[in-house]
Design a protein around this motif. Structure first.
Motif, mmCIF file in Angstrom:
data_model
loop_
_atom_site.group_PDB
_atom_site.id
_atom_site.type_symbol
_atom_site.label_atom_id
_atom_site.label_comp_id
_atom_site.label_asym_id
_atom_site.label_seq_id
_atom_site.Cartn_x
_atom_site.Cartn_y
_atom_site.Cartn_z
ATOM 1 N N ARG A 136 0.840 -1.202 0.000
ATOM 2 C CA ARG A 136 0.000 0.000 0.000
ATOM 3 C C ARG A 136 0.874 1.251 0.000
ATOM 4 N NH1 ARG A 136 -5.103 1.312 1.296
ATOM 5 N NH2 ARG A 136 -5.558 -0.724 2.160
ATOM 6 N N CYS A 137 1.906 1.258 0.828
ATOM 7 C CA CYS A 137 2.816 2.406 0.887
ATOM 8 C C CYS A 137 3.433 2.680 -0.478
ATOM 9 C CB CYS A 137 3.923 2.157 1.912
ATOM 10 S SG CYS A 137 3.379 2.098 3.626
ATOM 11 N N ILE A 138 3.859 1.633 -1.153
ATOM 12 C CA ILE A 138 4.469 1.781 -2.477
ATOM 13 C C ILE A 138 3.450 2.353 -3.465
ATOM 14 C CG2 ILE A 138 5.430 0.506 -4.439
ATOM 15 C CD1 ILE A 138 6.672 -1.424 -2.323
ATOM 16 N N GLN A 191 0.829 4.197 -2.832
ATOM 17 C CA GLN A 191 0.439 5.557 -2.474
ATOM 18 C C GLN A 191 1.538 6.578 -2.754
ATOM 19 O OE1 GLN A 191 -3.093 4.880 -1.906
ATOM 20 N NE2 GLN A 191 -2.670 6.743 -0.795
ATOM 21 N N ALA A 192 2.755 6.126 -2.878
ATOM 22 C CA ALA A 192 3.907 7.029 -2.895
ATOM 23 C C ALA A 192 4.022 7.849 -4.173
ATOM 24 C CB ALA A 192 5.185 6.220 -2.704
ATOM 25 N N ASP A 193 4.317 9.127 -3.982
ATOM 26 C CA ASP A 193 4.736 9.989 -5.083
ATOM 27 C C ASP A 193 6.257 9.938 -5.205
ATOM 28 O OD1 ASP A 193 2.120 10.881 -5.598
ATOM 29 O OD2 ASP A 193 2.293 12.421 -4.060
ATOM 30 N N CYS A 194 6.894 9.677 -4.087
ATOM 31 C CA CYS A 194 8.351 9.621 -4.018
ATOM 32 C C CYS A 194 8.715 8.563 -2.979
ATOM 33 C CB CYS A 194 8.881 10.993 -3.602
ATOM 34 S SG CYS A 194 10.650 11.073 -3.430
ATOM 35 N N ILE A 195 9.740 7.778 -3.252
ATOM 36 C CA ILE A 195 10.155 6.721 -2.330
ATOM 37 C C ILE A 195 11.600 6.964 -1.914
ATOM 38 C CG2 ILE A 195 10.595 4.247 -2.073
ATOM 39 C CD1 ILE A 195 8.304 3.780 -4.066
ATOM 40 N N LEU A 196 11.829 6.967 -0.616
ATOM 41 C CA LEU A 196 13.165 7.116 -0.055
ATOM 42 C C LEU A 196 13.512 5.805 0.642
ATOM 43 C CD1 LEU A 196 15.632 8.836 0.783
ATOM 44 C CD2 LEU A 196 14.319 9.505 2.809
ATOM 45 N N ILE A 197 14.570 5.172 0.196
ATOM 46 C CA ILE A 197 15.009 3.918 0.805
ATOM 47 C C ILE A 197 16.176 4.230 1.729
ATOM 48 C CG2 ILE A 197 15.976 1.631 0.381
ATOM 49 C CD1 ILE A 197 14.525 1.684 -2.333
ATOM 50 N N VAL A 198 16.033 3.859 2.987
ATOM 51 C CA VAL A 198 17.061 4.102 3.996
ATOM 52 C C VAL A 198 17.627 2.750 4.413
ATOM 53 C CG1 VAL A 198 17.520 5.068 6.278
ATOM 54 C CG2 VAL A 198 15.820 6.145 4.788
ATOM 55 N N ALA A 199 18.945 2.663 4.473
ATOM 56 C CA ALA A 199 19.577 1.390 4.822
ATOM 57 C C ALA A 199 20.860 1.645 5.599
ATOM 58 C CB ALA A 199 19.888 0.602 3.551
ATOM 59 N N LEU A 200 21.317 0.613 6.266
ATOM 60 C CA LEU A 200 22.613 0.674 6.932
ATOM 61 C C LEU A 200 23.706 0.568 5.875
ATOM 62 C CD1 LEU A 200 21.869 -1.702 9.938
ATOM 63 C CD2 LEU A 200 21.941 0.797 9.947
ATOM 64 N N GLY A 201 24.818 1.196 6.118
ATOM 65 C CA GLY A 201 25.890 1.197 5.131
ATOM 66 C C GLY A 201 26.998 0.205 5.411
#
Length: 71
Positions: free
Chosen positions: A37-39, A41-51
């Motif tokens: 659902r989030c995907i 609904q999204a106009d923009c997607i920010l993926i946050v991850a550990l480096g």
């Protein structure tokens, strides 16, 4: 999800998006119904991850790509 609850949730989320300048959806770490659902609904997607690991394409990233190609 029960169709009545689905309608109520969709309506409430739409109201929030109309009422506020920004609506931020935080998805689950796996490809759940909420994440899908989030995907959608999204106009923009920010993926946050550990480096601390090599990047890899997971199920969520594949779903984002699949939806981007379809539209």
């Amino acid at each position: 999800m029960d169709p009545n609850n689905e309608y109520r949730l969709s309506s409430w989320l739409a109201q929030q998006e109309d009422k506020h300048k920004v609506a931020l959806y935080q998805c689950d770490p796996s490809l759940t119904q909420w994440t899908q659902r989030c995907i959608r609904q999204a106009d923009c997607i920010l993926i946050v991850a550990l480096g601390d690991k090599q990047p890899s394409i997971g199920k969520i990233e594949k779903e984002i790509e699949r939806l981007a190609i379809r539209t």
